[in-house]
Write a protein that holds these residues in place. Structure first.
Motif, PDB file in Angstrom:
ATOM      1  N   GLU A 102      34.622 -10.041  47.898  1.00  0.00           N
ATOM      2  CA  GLU A 102      34.788  -9.832  46.462  1.00  0.00           C
ATOM      3  C   GLU A 102      33.521 -10.229  45.695  1.00  0.00           C
ATOM      4  O   GLU A 102      33.090  -9.537  44.766  1.00  0.00           O
ATOM      5  N   ARG A 103      32.909 -11.334  46.096  1.00  0.00           N
ATOM      6  CA  ARG A 103      31.688 -11.761  45.416  1.00  0.00           C
ATOM      7  C   ARG A 103      30.547 -10.794  45.704  1.00  0.00           C
ATOM      8  O   ARG A 103      29.715 -10.513  44.825  1.00  0.00           O
ATOM      9  N   LEU A 119      27.355  -4.657  47.482  1.00  0.00           N
ATOM     10  CA  LEU A 119      28.105  -3.529  48.018  1.00  0.00           C
ATOM     11  C   LEU A 119      28.528  -2.650  46.857  1.00  0.00           C
ATOM     12  O   LEU A 119      29.133  -3.140  45.898  1.00  0.00           O
ATOM     13  N   THR A 120      28.227  -1.371  46.959  1.00  0.00           N
ATOM     14  CA  THR A 120      28.592  -0.461  45.872  1.00  0.00           C
ATOM     15  C   THR A 120      29.308   0.790  46.362  1.00  0.00           C
ATOM     16  O   THR A 120      29.792   1.570  45.544  1.00  0.00           O
ATOM     17  N   ASN A 121      29.379   0.991  47.680  1.00  0.00           N
ATOM     18  CA  ASN A 121      30.005   2.208  48.193  1.00  0.00           C
ATOM     19  C   ASN A 121      30.501   1.991  49.625  1.00  0.00           C
ATOM     20  O   ASN A 121      30.320   0.912  50.206  1.00  0.00           O
ATOM     21  N   ALA A 122      31.115   3.036  50.176  1.00  0.00           N
ATOM     22  CA  ALA A 122      31.710   2.927  51.508  1.00  0.00           C
ATOM     23  C   ALA A 122      30.662   2.670  52.585  1.00  0.00           C
ATOM     24  O   ALA A 122      30.910   1.923  53.534  1.00  0.00           O
ATOM     25  N   VAL A 153      38.969  -6.393  60.409  1.00  0.00           N
ATOM     26  CA  VAL A 153      38.194  -5.326  59.775  1.00  0.00           C
ATOM     27  C   VAL A 153      39.094  -4.496  58.864  1.00  0.00           C
ATOM     28  O   VAL A 153      38.700  -4.130  57.749  1.00  0.00           O
ATOM     29  N   SER A 154      40.299  -4.210  59.320  1.00  0.00           N
ATOM     30  CA  SER A 154      41.237  -3.438  58.501  1.00  0.00           C
ATOM     31  C   SER A 154      41.543  -4.156  57.194  1.00  0.00           C
ATOM     32  O   SER A 154      41.620  -3.532  56.126  1.00  0.00           O
ATOM     33  N   GLN A 155      41.720  -5.485  57.272  1.00  0.00           N
ATOM     34  CA  GLN A 155      41.974  -6.258  56.064  1.00  0.00           C
ATOM     35  C   GLN A 155      40.786  -6.182  55.111  1.00  0.00           C
ATOM     36  O   GLN A 155      40.958  -6.042  53.893  1.00  0.00           O
ATOM     37  N   SER A 156      39.574  -6.245  55.643  1.00  0.00           N
ATOM     38  CA  SER A 156      38.387  -6.153  54.796  1.00  0.00           C
ATOM     39  C   SER A 156      38.243  -4.767  54.182  1.00  0.00           C
ATOM     40  O   SER A 156      37.831  -4.630  53.027  1.00  0.00           O
ATOM     41  N   VAL A 157      38.571  -3.739  54.950  1.00  0.00           N
ATOM     42  CA  VAL A 157      38.543  -2.378  54.408  1.00  0.00           C
ATOM     43  C   VAL A 157      39.563  -2.252  53.277  1.00  0.00           C
ATOM     44  O   VAL A 157      39.269  -1.674  52.221  1.00  0.00           O
ATOM     45  N   SER A 158      40.746  -2.801  53.500  1.00  0.00           N
ATOM     46  CA  SER A 158      41.771  -2.784  52.451  1.00  0.00           C
ATOM     47  C   SER A 158      41.285  -3.503  51.195  1.00  0.00           C
ATOM     48  O   SER A 158      41.504  -3.039  50.068  1.00  0.00           O
ATOM     49  N   ALA A 159      40.610  -4.643  51.395  1.00  0.00           N
ATOM     50  CA  ALA A 159      40.052  -5.373  50.257  1.00  0.00           C
ATOM     51  C   ALA A 159      39.001  -4.525  49.551  1.00  0.00           C
ATOM     52  O   ALA A 159      38.935  -4.488  48.310  1.00  0.00           O
ATOM     53  N   GLY A 160      38.152  -3.836  50.323  1.00  0.00           N
ATOM     54  CA  GLY A 160      37.134  -2.979  49.738  1.00  0.00           C
ATOM     55  C   GLY A 160      37.736  -1.858  48.912  1.00  0.00           C
ATOM     56  O   GLY A 160      37.204  -1.494  47.848  1.00  0.00           O
ATOM     57  N   ILE A 161      38.852  -1.316  49.373  1.00  0.00           N
ATOM     58  CA  ILE A 161      39.544  -0.270  48.609  1.00  0.00           C
ATOM     59  C   ILE A 161      40.078  -0.840  47.300  1.00  0.00           C
ATOM     60  O   ILE A 161      39.922  -0.235  46.231  1.00  0.00           O
ATOM     61  N   GLY A 216      37.377  -1.236  44.821  1.00  0.00           N
ATOM     62  CA  GLY A 216      36.823   0.000  44.275  1.00  0.00           C
ATOM     63  C   GLY A 216      35.535   0.486  44.907  1.00  0.00           C
ATOM     64  O   GLY A 216      34.888   1.380  44.337  1.00  0.00           O
ATOM     65  N   VAL A 217      35.143  -0.045  46.068  1.00  0.00           N
ATOM     66  CA  VAL A 217      33.899   0.423  46.690  1.00  0.00           C
ATOM     67  C   VAL A 217      34.150   1.537  47.702  1.00  0.00           C
ATOM     68  O   VAL A 217      33.203   2.134  48.218  1.00  0.00           O
ATOM     69  N   ALA A 218      35.423   1.809  47.995  1.00  0.00           N
ATOM     70  CA  ALA A 218      35.761   2.879  48.925  1.00  0.00           C
ATOM     71  C   ALA A 218      37.144   3.411  48.588  1.00  0.00           C
ATOM     72  O   ALA A 218      37.990   2.675  48.065  1.00  0.00           O
ATOM     73  N   GLY A 219      37.358   4.688  48.865  1.00  0.00           N
ATOM     74  CA  GLY A 219      38.676   5.272  48.728  1.00  0.00           C
ATOM     75  C   GLY A 219      39.441   5.149  50.030  1.00  0.00           C
ATOM     76  O   GLY A 219      38.897   4.715  51.049  1.00  0.00           O
TER      77      GLY A 219
END
Length: 223
Positions: free
Chosen positions: A33-34, A41-44, A155-163, A166-169
């Motif tokens: 998040e930070r 981080l700005t995108n997928a 990794v899945s949890q981090s991807v979910s957090a990234g979604i 707002g850095v990935a759909g």
């Protein structure tokens, strides 16, 4: 560490590392998040690179090494205590310490639905990878398979957090998981052969992000 994975062990592994398992993993981002807040981080594509670094050189690599040690020492109470103390000492920030300890304790409590003496051998203060590694071994889940599942869940949890950040759909998130499959498998295979001498990391930006998150006022996650 080459035993096969039978159906019962597979079902247990799926349950323990399911998002529905009551450990509260959804509440933590491990500094992600930070990193988004600071526009590291700005995108997928950036999220994928970040996770690759964490797997190979950061907190997830150290988690994998601790997991493997706990798997090997699941019958040795003294060694499990030593691994747990080391895992907590390696936490690079107060939030990282709270995260791994909170998840570890919650995992042990939830895993008591499958009674086993290993739960008594684990110390009260146990980091997440040590708890999962020891329990997996006690239930005859092969080390490499358990490691692969553990890393994939993280990794899945981090991807979910990234979604959520707002850095990935969602479609991009699935693509990241697909792209990281080989790296997850390679990391699990490598970690299964490690000793504690293989602990160490170089994901400096991620550690700094975790530290900086402690002073972030507006937040979705606890770390």
């Amino acid at each position: 560490m080459s035993r096969g994975l039978d159906t019962q062990a597979l079902l247990r592994l799926m349950a323990w590392l399911s998002p529905a398992f009551p450990i509260g993993g959804f509440a933590w981002s491990g500094g992600l998040e930070r990193a988004v807040f600071d526009r590291l981080l700005t995108n997928a594509a950036g999220l994928k690179d970040w996770l690759s670094a964490i797997l190979g050189h950061g907190a997830l690599w150290n988690d994998a090494v601790l997991f493997a040690e706990a798997w090997r020492q699941s019958a040795n109470e003294a060694m499990l205590k030593e691994a747990a103390e080391l895992g907590l000492a390696l936490a690079g920030s107060a939030e990282r310490f709270t995260e791994t300890l909170s998840l570890g304790k919650a995992f042990v409590a939830a895993a008591s639905a499958w009674p086993d003496a290993v739960l008594e051998r684990l110390p009260p203060d146990v980091p997440f990878p040590v708890a999962v590694g020891a329990v997996a071994a006690a239930h005859d889940v092969p080390a490499e398979k358990a490691l692969a599942a553990y890393l994939h869940a993280a990794v899945s949890q981090s991807v979910s957090a990234g979604i959520r950040l707002g850095v990935a759909g969602q479609t991009e998130g699935v693509a990241i998981l697909a792209d990281l499959e080989d790296l997850i498998a390679e990391t699990a295979e490598r970690a299964a052969q490690t000793t504690l001498a293989d602990l160490g990391g170089a994901a400096v930006q991620a550690e700094i992000a975790s530290l900086r998150h402690e002073t972030q006022h507006s937040r979705l996650f606890r770390s």
